[in-house]
Design an enzyme around this catalytic site. Structure first.
Site, PDB file in Angstrom:
ATOM      1  N   GLU A 182       0.849  -1.188   0.000  1.00  0.00           N
ATOM      2  CA  GLU A 182       0.000   0.000   0.000  1.00  0.00           C
ATOM      3  C   GLU A 182       0.884   1.237   0.000  1.00  0.00           C
ATOM      4  O   GLU A 182       1.891   1.298   0.712  1.00  0.00           O
ATOM      5  CB  GLU A 182      -0.910   0.028   1.232  1.00  0.00           C
ATOM      6  CG  GLU A 182      -1.787   1.289   1.288  1.00  0.00           C
ATOM      7  CD  GLU A 182      -2.625   1.386   2.544  1.00  0.00           C
ATOM      8  OE1 GLU A 182      -3.629   0.652   2.627  1.00  0.00           O
ATOM      9  OE2 GLU A 182      -2.265   2.190   3.438  1.00  0.00           O
ATOM     10  N   TYR A 204      -6.739   6.961  -0.398  1.00  0.00           N
ATOM     11  CA  TYR A 204      -7.630   8.039  -0.831  1.00  0.00           C
ATOM     12  C   TYR A 204      -7.680   9.071   0.280  1.00  0.00           C
ATOM     13  O   TYR A 204      -7.838   8.721   1.454  1.00  0.00           O
ATOM     14  CB  TYR A 204      -9.015   7.429  -1.050  1.00  0.00           C
ATOM     15  CG  TYR A 204      -9.995   8.215  -1.880  1.00  0.00           C
ATOM     16  CD1 TYR A 204      -9.804   8.381  -3.249  1.00  0.00           C
ATOM     17  CD2 TYR A 204     -11.148   8.749  -1.308  1.00  0.00           C
ATOM     18  CE1 TYR A 204     -10.733   9.050  -4.027  1.00  0.00           C
ATOM     19  CE2 TYR A 204     -12.084   9.427  -2.078  1.00  0.00           C
ATOM     20  CZ  TYR A 204     -11.872   9.576  -3.433  1.00  0.00           C
ATOM     21  OH  TYR A 204     -12.803  10.240  -4.208  1.00  0.00           O
ATOM     22  N   ALA A 238      -8.832  11.930   2.939  1.00  0.00           N
ATOM     23  CA  ALA A 238     -10.038  12.012   3.770  1.00  0.00           C
ATOM     24  C   ALA A 238     -11.124  12.799   3.045  1.00  0.00           C
ATOM     25  O   ALA A 238     -10.906  13.914   2.585  1.00  0.00           O
ATOM     26  CB  ALA A 238      -9.704  12.675   5.101  1.00  0.00           C
ATOM     27  N   HIS A 288      -8.006   3.074  -3.820  1.00  0.00           N
ATOM     28  CA  HIS A 288      -8.983   3.180  -2.736  1.00  0.00           C
ATOM     29  C   HIS A 288     -10.039   4.212  -3.121  1.00  0.00           C
ATOM     30  O   HIS A 288      -9.760   5.184  -3.827  1.00  0.00           O
ATOM     31  CB  HIS A 288      -8.311   3.628  -1.443  1.00  0.00           C
ATOM     32  CG  HIS A 288      -7.374   2.623  -0.858  1.00  0.00           C
ATOM     33  ND1 HIS A 288      -7.086   2.571   0.494  1.00  0.00           N
ATOM     34  CD2 HIS A 288      -6.648   1.634  -1.417  1.00  0.00           C
ATOM     35  CE1 HIS A 288      -6.227   1.596   0.736  1.00  0.00           C
ATOM     36  NE2 HIS A 288      -5.940   1.013  -0.425  1.00  0.00           N
ATOM     37  N   GLY A 345     -14.848   5.085   4.857  1.00  0.00           N
ATOM     38  CA  GLY A 345     -13.991   6.210   5.215  1.00  0.00           C
ATOM     39  C   GLY A 345     -14.406   6.836   6.531  1.00  0.00           C
ATOM     40  O   GLY A 345     -15.517   6.623   7.039  1.00  0.00           O
ATOM     41  N   TYR A 353     -11.718  -6.596   9.236  1.00  0.00           N
ATOM     42  CA  TYR A 353     -11.097  -6.189  10.495  1.00  0.00           C
ATOM     43  C   TYR A 353     -10.930  -7.394  11.414  1.00  0.00           C
ATOM     44  O   TYR A 353     -11.899  -7.846  12.038  1.00  0.00           O
ATOM     45  CB  TYR A 353     -11.962  -5.110  11.161  1.00  0.00           C
ATOM     46  CG  TYR A 353     -12.198  -3.935  10.241  1.00  0.00           C
ATOM     47  CD1 TYR A 353     -11.331  -2.848  10.243  1.00  0.00           C
ATOM     48  CD2 TYR A 353     -13.254  -3.958   9.324  1.00  0.00           C
ATOM     49  CE1 TYR A 353     -11.521  -1.789   9.365  1.00  0.00           C
ATOM     50  CE2 TYR A 353     -13.452  -2.899   8.439  1.00  0.00           C
ATOM     51  CZ  TYR A 353     -12.579  -1.824   8.462  1.00  0.00           C
ATOM     52  OH  TYR A 353     -12.768  -0.782   7.579  1.00  0.00           O
ATOM     53  N   GLN A 395      -7.519  -4.659   7.850  1.00  0.00           N
ATOM     54  CA  GLN A 395      -6.882  -3.602   8.613  1.00  0.00           C
ATOM     55  C   GLN A 395      -5.585  -4.182   9.174  1.00  0.00           C
ATOM     56  O   GLN A 395      -5.463  -5.406   9.359  1.00  0.00           O
ATOM     57  CB  GLN A 395      -7.814  -3.178   9.750  1.00  0.00           C
ATOM     58  CG  GLN A 395      -7.245  -2.190  10.752  1.00  0.00           C
ATOM     59  CD  GLN A 395      -6.913  -0.858  10.128  1.00  0.00           C
ATOM     60  OE1 GLN A 395      -5.828  -0.713   9.555  1.00  0.00           O
ATOM     61  NE2 GLN A 395      -7.805   0.116  10.230  1.00  0.00           N
ATOM     62  N   GLN A 451       5.272   6.019  16.015  1.00  0.00           N
ATOM     63  CA  GLN A 451       4.419   5.450  14.966  1.00  0.00           C
ATOM     64  C   GLN A 451       3.414   4.475  15.556  1.00  0.00           C
ATOM     65  O   GLN A 451       2.251   4.449  15.147  1.00  0.00           O
ATOM     66  CB  GLN A 451       5.280   4.742  13.921  1.00  0.00           C
ATOM     67  CG  GLN A 451       4.489   4.116  12.780  1.00  0.00           C
ATOM     68  CD  GLN A 451       5.347   3.183  11.944  1.00  0.00           C
ATOM     69  OE1 GLN A 451       6.545   3.008  12.189  1.00  0.00           O
ATOM     70  NE2 GLN A 451       4.732   2.544  10.963  1.00  0.00           N
TER      71      GLN A 451
END
Length: 284
Positions: free
Chosen positions: A15, A47, A49, A75, A106, A145, A176, A212
Protein backbone atom coordinates in the site's frame (compact mmCIF):
# COMPACT_ATOMS: atom_id res chain seq x y z
CA UNK A 1 -7.46 -9.43 -12.10
CA UNK A 2 -6.61 -9.42 -8.40
CA UNK A 3 -9.29 -11.96 -7.54
CA UNK A 4 -7.81 -14.39 -10.04
CA UNK A 5 -4.29 -13.78 -8.72
CA UNK A 6 -5.47 -14.71 -5.24
CA UNK A 7 -7.06 -17.87 -6.60
CA UNK A 8 -3.77 -18.85 -8.25
CA UNK A 9 -1.10 -18.02 -5.65
CA UNK A 10 -0.16 -16.48 -2.33
CA UNK A 11 0.15 -12.83 -3.32
CA UNK A 12 2.49 -10.10 -2.12
CA UNK A 13 1.27 -6.52 -2.40
CA UNK A 14 1.99 -3.04 -1.05
CA UNK A 15 0.00 0.00 0.00
CA UNK A 16 1.19 3.53 -0.84
CA UNK A 17 -0.31 6.99 -0.37
CA UNK A 18 -0.43 9.81 -2.95
CA UNK A 19 1.63 12.98 -2.45
CA UNK A 20 -0.06 15.87 -0.67
CA UNK A 21 1.34 18.48 -3.07
CA UNK A 22 1.56 18.59 -6.86
CA UNK A 23 5.32 19.24 -6.84
CA UNK A 24 5.89 15.99 -4.90
CA UNK A 25 4.59 13.79 -7.71
CA UNK A 26 8.04 13.25 -9.26
CA UNK A 27 9.47 12.09 -5.94
CA UNK A 28 6.52 9.74 -5.55
CA UNK A 29 7.29 8.22 -8.93
CA UNK A 30 10.81 7.44 -7.71
CA UNK A 31 9.42 5.70 -4.63
CA UNK A 32 7.04 3.69 -6.81
CA UNK A 33 9.78 2.63 -9.19
CA UNK A 34 11.80 1.29 -6.24
CA UNK A 35 8.79 -0.59 -4.93
CA UNK A 36 8.06 -1.88 -8.42
CA UNK A 37 11.52 -3.45 -8.55
CA UNK A 38 10.32 -5.82 -5.80
CA UNK A 39 7.75 -7.31 -8.24
CA UNK A 40 4.59 -7.05 -6.13
CA UNK A 41 1.44 -8.66 -7.48
CA UNK A 42 -0.40 -5.36 -7.04
CA UNK A 43 -0.09 -1.98 -5.31
CA UNK A 44 -2.96 -0.20 -3.59
CA UNK A 45 -3.21 3.60 -3.37
CA UNK A 46 -4.98 5.34 -0.50
CA UNK A 47 -7.63 8.04 -0.83
CA UNK A 48 -7.55 11.40 0.96
CA UNK A 49 -10.04 12.01 3.77
CA UNK A 50 -13.41 12.85 2.27
CA UNK A 51 -11.94 12.48 -1.22
CA UNK A 52 -9.60 15.42 -0.69
CA UNK A 53 -6.86 13.87 -2.82
CA UNK A 54 -8.87 11.79 -5.28
CA UNK A 55 -6.96 13.26 -8.22
CA UNK A 56 -3.67 12.22 -6.65
CA UNK A 57 -5.01 8.71 -6.09
CA UNK A 58 -5.97 8.38 -9.75
CA UNK A 59 -2.65 9.82 -10.97
CA UNK A 60 -0.53 7.55 -8.79
CA UNK A 61 -2.63 4.47 -9.55
CA UNK A 62 -2.45 5.28 -13.27
CA UNK A 63 1.36 5.53 -13.07
CA UNK A 64 1.54 2.13 -11.35
CA UNK A 65 -0.82 0.53 -13.85
CA UNK A 66 0.33 2.13 -17.10
CA UNK A 67 4.01 2.95 -16.52
CA UNK A 68 5.14 0.22 -14.13
CA UNK A 69 2.68 -2.34 -15.57
CA UNK A 70 1.72 -3.54 -12.09
CA UNK A 71 -1.98 -3.97 -11.24
CA UNK A 72 -3.18 -0.95 -9.25
CA UNK A 73 -5.93 -0.96 -6.64
CA UNK A 74 -7.30 2.54 -6.08
CA UNK A 75 -8.98 3.18 -2.74
CA UNK A 76 -12.33 4.97 -2.85
CA UNK A 77 -14.19 6.31 0.20
CA UNK A 78 -17.81 7.41 0.19
CA UNK A 79 -18.73 8.89 3.58
CA UNK A 80 -18.76 12.48 2.33
CA UNK A 81 -19.64 11.83 -1.30
CA UNK A 82 -22.81 11.99 -3.37
CA UNK A 83 -23.64 9.38 -6.02
CA UNK A 84 -22.58 11.92 -8.64
CA UNK A 85 -19.22 12.40 -6.89
CA UNK A 86 -18.59 8.66 -6.89
CA UNK A 87 -19.54 8.29 -10.56
CA UNK A 88 -17.20 11.16 -11.45
CA UNK A 89 -14.21 9.66 -9.63
CA UNK A 90 -14.98 6.14 -10.87
CA UNK A 91 -15.20 7.50 -14.41
CA UNK A 92 -11.79 9.17 -14.03
CA UNK A 93 -10.37 5.87 -12.79
CA UNK A 94 -11.72 3.96 -15.76
CA UNK A 95 -10.57 6.67 -18.19
CA UNK A 96 -7.07 6.21 -16.72
CA UNK A 97 -7.20 2.49 -17.49
CA UNK A 98 -7.77 1.38 -13.91
CA UNK A 99 -9.85 -1.71 -13.27
CA UNK A 100 -9.82 -2.25 -9.50
CA UNK A 101 -11.08 -0.26 -6.55
CA UNK A 102 -11.07 -0.87 -2.80
CA UNK A 103 -14.49 0.30 -1.59
CA UNK A 104 -14.38 1.95 1.85
CA UNK A 105 -16.79 4.03 3.89
CA UNK A 106 -13.99 6.21 5.21
CA UNK A 107 -13.78 8.30 8.37
CA UNK A 108 -16.30 11.05 8.97
CA UNK A 109 -14.86 14.37 7.73
CA UNK A 110 -14.47 17.19 10.25
CA UNK A 111 -16.88 19.41 8.30
CA UNK A 112 -19.72 16.87 8.42
CA UNK A 113 -22.34 17.59 11.08
CA UNK A 114 -24.62 14.95 12.61
CA UNK A 115 -27.49 15.61 10.21
CA UNK A 116 -25.23 15.33 7.17
CA UNK A 117 -23.69 12.16 8.51
CA UNK A 118 -27.04 10.51 9.16
CA UNK A 119 -28.38 11.43 5.70
CA UNK A 120 -25.25 10.53 3.72
CA UNK A 121 -25.72 8.87 0.32
CA UNK A 122 -23.76 5.74 1.29
CA UNK A 123 -24.29 4.50 4.83
CA UNK A 124 -21.84 1.61 4.55
CA UNK A 125 -19.03 0.36 2.35
CA UNK A 126 -21.37 -2.41 1.19
CA UNK A 127 -23.64 0.28 -0.29
CA UNK A 128 -20.70 1.72 -2.22
CA UNK A 129 -19.72 -1.76 -3.38
CA UNK A 130 -23.20 -2.47 -4.71
CA UNK A 131 -23.38 0.95 -6.41
CA UNK A 132 -20.02 0.44 -8.15
CA UNK A 133 -20.93 -3.05 -9.33
CA UNK A 134 -24.26 -1.81 -10.72
CA UNK A 135 -22.96 1.37 -12.36
CA UNK A 136 -19.33 0.80 -13.41
CA UNK A 137 -17.12 -1.89 -14.84
CA UNK A 138 -14.72 -1.79 -11.90
CA UNK A 139 -13.75 -4.88 -9.93
CA UNK A 140 -14.29 -4.19 -6.24
CA UNK A 141 -12.42 -5.29 -3.13
CA UNK A 142 -13.37 -4.69 0.48
CA UNK A 143 -11.78 -4.12 3.87
CA UNK A 144 -12.11 -6.42 6.87
CA UNK A 145 -11.10 -6.19 10.50
CA UNK A 146 -9.50 -9.14 12.34
CA UNK A 147 -10.28 -7.48 15.68
CA UNK A 148 -13.61 -6.01 14.40
CA UNK A 149 -14.29 -2.49 13.19
CA UNK A 150 -13.99 -0.05 16.08
CA UNK A 151 -17.63 1.03 15.63
CA UNK A 152 -19.06 -2.50 15.59
CA UNK A 153 -20.66 -3.54 18.90
CA UNK A 154 -19.30 -7.10 18.63
CA UNK A 155 -17.47 -9.41 16.17
CA UNK A 156 -20.64 -11.19 15.05
CA UNK A 157 -22.23 -7.91 13.95
CA UNK A 158 -19.04 -6.99 12.13
CA UNK A 159 -19.12 -10.33 10.29
CA UNK A 160 -22.72 -9.75 9.23
CA UNK A 161 -21.69 -6.50 7.60
CA UNK A 162 -18.75 -8.26 5.97
CA UNK A 163 -21.17 -10.79 4.50
CA UNK A 164 -23.11 -7.84 3.07
CA UNK A 165 -19.97 -6.75 1.22
CA UNK A 166 -19.66 -10.19 -0.33
CA UNK A 167 -23.35 -10.20 -1.33
CA UNK A 168 -22.95 -6.70 -2.79
CA UNK A 169 -20.23 -7.94 -5.14
CA UNK A 170 -16.86 -7.61 -3.42
CA UNK A 171 -14.38 -10.04 -4.94
CA UNK A 172 -11.63 -10.11 -2.29
CA UNK A 173 -10.67 -8.60 1.07
CA UNK A 174 -7.73 -6.77 2.63
CA UNK A 175 -7.46 -6.56 6.39
CA UNK A 176 -6.88 -3.60 8.61
CA UNK A 177 -3.34 -3.83 9.98
CA UNK A 178 -2.85 -6.15 12.93
CA UNK A 179 0.04 -7.25 15.13
CA UNK A 180 -1.33 -10.46 16.63
CA UNK A 181 -1.52 -13.33 14.14
CA UNK A 182 -3.69 -15.42 16.46
CA UNK A 183 -6.40 -12.75 16.15
CA UNK A 184 -6.18 -13.08 12.37
CA UNK A 185 -6.49 -16.87 12.50
CA UNK A 186 -9.53 -16.63 14.79
CA UNK A 187 -11.07 -14.15 12.37
CA UNK A 188 -10.56 -16.53 9.43
CA UNK A 189 -12.28 -19.34 11.33
CA UNK A 190 -15.26 -17.10 12.13
CA UNK A 191 -15.37 -15.81 8.55
CA UNK A 192 -15.55 -19.34 7.21
CA UNK A 193 -18.26 -20.32 9.69
CA UNK A 194 -20.25 -17.27 8.57
CA UNK A 195 -20.15 -18.57 5.00
CA UNK A 196 -17.90 -15.80 3.67
CA UNK A 197 -15.77 -17.33 0.91
CA UNK A 198 -13.68 -14.35 -0.17
CA UNK A 199 -9.87 -14.57 -0.19
CA UNK A 200 -8.16 -12.37 2.42
CA UNK A 201 -4.89 -10.45 2.15
CA UNK A 202 -3.30 -9.95 5.58
CA UNK A 203 -2.36 -6.32 6.17
CA UNK A 204 1.01 -5.87 7.91
CA UNK A 205 2.58 -2.57 8.97
CA UNK A 206 6.19 -2.55 10.18
CA UNK A 207 6.51 -0.40 13.30
CA UNK A 208 9.86 1.35 13.06
CA UNK A 209 9.41 4.00 15.77
CA UNK A 210 7.68 4.20 19.14
CA UNK A 211 5.73 7.27 18.04
CA UNK A 212 4.42 5.45 14.97
CA UNK A 213 2.91 2.71 17.12
CA UNK A 214 0.91 5.19 19.18
CA UNK A 215 -0.51 6.87 16.09
CA UNK A 216 -1.23 3.56 14.39
CA UNK A 217 -3.10 2.06 17.33
CA UNK A 218 -5.17 5.22 17.76
CA UNK A 219 -6.25 5.19 14.11
CA UNK A 220 -6.74 1.45 13.64
CA UNK A 221 -7.89 0.21 17.02
CA UNK A 222 -5.50 -2.74 16.73
CA UNK A 223 -4.31 -4.36 19.95
CA UNK A 224 -0.62 -4.47 20.85
CA UNK A 225 0.71 -7.90 21.91
CA UNK A 226 3.10 -8.01 24.86
CA UNK A 227 5.96 -9.07 22.58
CA UNK A 228 5.64 -5.87 20.52
CA UNK A 229 5.13 -3.71 23.61
CA UNK A 230 8.32 -5.18 25.07
CA UNK A 231 10.21 -4.23 21.89
CA UNK A 232 9.04 -0.65 22.22
CA UNK A 233 10.09 -0.59 25.86
CA UNK A 234 13.53 -2.00 25.05
CA UNK A 235 14.38 -0.08 21.87
CA UNK A 236 12.00 2.88 21.69
CA UNK A 237 14.68 5.39 22.73
CA UNK A 238 17.16 4.17 20.09
CA UNK A 239 15.83 4.98 16.58
CA UNK A 240 18.09 2.62 14.64
CA UNK A 241 17.62 -0.29 17.06
CA UNK A 242 13.86 0.32 17.06
CA UNK A 243 13.82 0.31 13.28
CA UNK A 244 15.65 -3.03 13.13
CA UNK A 245 13.46 -4.57 15.84
CA UNK A 246 10.28 -3.38 14.09
CA UNK A 247 11.35 -4.83 10.77
CA UNK A 248 12.28 -8.12 12.45
CA UNK A 249 8.85 -8.27 14.13
CA UNK A 250 7.09 -7.72 10.80
CA UNK A 251 9.25 -10.35 9.10
CA UNK A 252 8.49 -12.95 11.77
CA UNK A 253 4.80 -12.08 11.60
CA UNK A 254 4.77 -12.49 7.80
CA UNK A 255 6.73 -15.75 7.80
CA UNK A 256 4.25 -17.21 10.27
CA UNK A 257 1.35 -16.08 8.05
CA UNK A 258 2.97 -17.63 5.01
CA UNK A 259 3.50 -20.93 6.84
CA UNK A 260 -0.18 -20.91 7.81
CA UNK A 261 -1.22 -20.46 4.19
CA UNK A 262 -2.45 -16.85 4.22
CA UNK A 263 -4.04 -15.97 0.88
CA UNK A 264 -1.88 -12.88 0.50
CA UNK A 265 0.44 -10.50 2.34
CA UNK A 266 -0.28 -6.79 2.00
CA UNK A 267 2.50 -4.57 3.37
CA UNK A 268 1.60 -1.06 4.46
CA UNK A 269 4.77 0.42 3.00
CA UNK A 270 4.30 4.02 4.27
CA UNK A 271 6.12 4.99 1.03
CA UNK A 272 9.40 3.65 2.48
CA UNK A 273 11.04 1.50 -0.22
CA UNK A 274 14.17 0.74 1.86
CA UNK A 275 12.18 -0.75 4.73
CA UNK A 276 9.88 -2.60 2.35
CA UNK A 277 12.84 -4.03 0.45
CA UNK A 278 14.43 -5.33 3.65
CA UNK A 279 11.22 -7.08 4.60
CA UNK A 280 10.67 -8.56 1.15
CA UNK A 281 14.25 -9.83 0.94
CA UNK A 282 13.82 -11.53 4.32
CA UNK A 283 10.53 -13.28 3.50
CA UNK A 284 11.38 -14.55 0.00
Amino acid sequence: MIKELLDEKQTLSFEVFPPKKEDEFENAQGVLRQLGELSPDFISVTYGAGGSRSRGTVEIASFIQNQLHIPALAHLTCVGSSREDILSVAGAMQDAGLGHVLALRGDRPAWMDDAQFESRAFAHASDLTRFLKENTGLEVGGACYPEKHYEAPDPDTDLRWLKEKELAGAGFLITQLFFDNSAFYRFLEKKDRAGIRLKVCAGIMPITSARQLGTTVTLSGSSVPKQLADLIAAYGESPEDMRKAGIDYAVRQILDLKRHGADGIHIYSMNKPKTTREIVNAIR
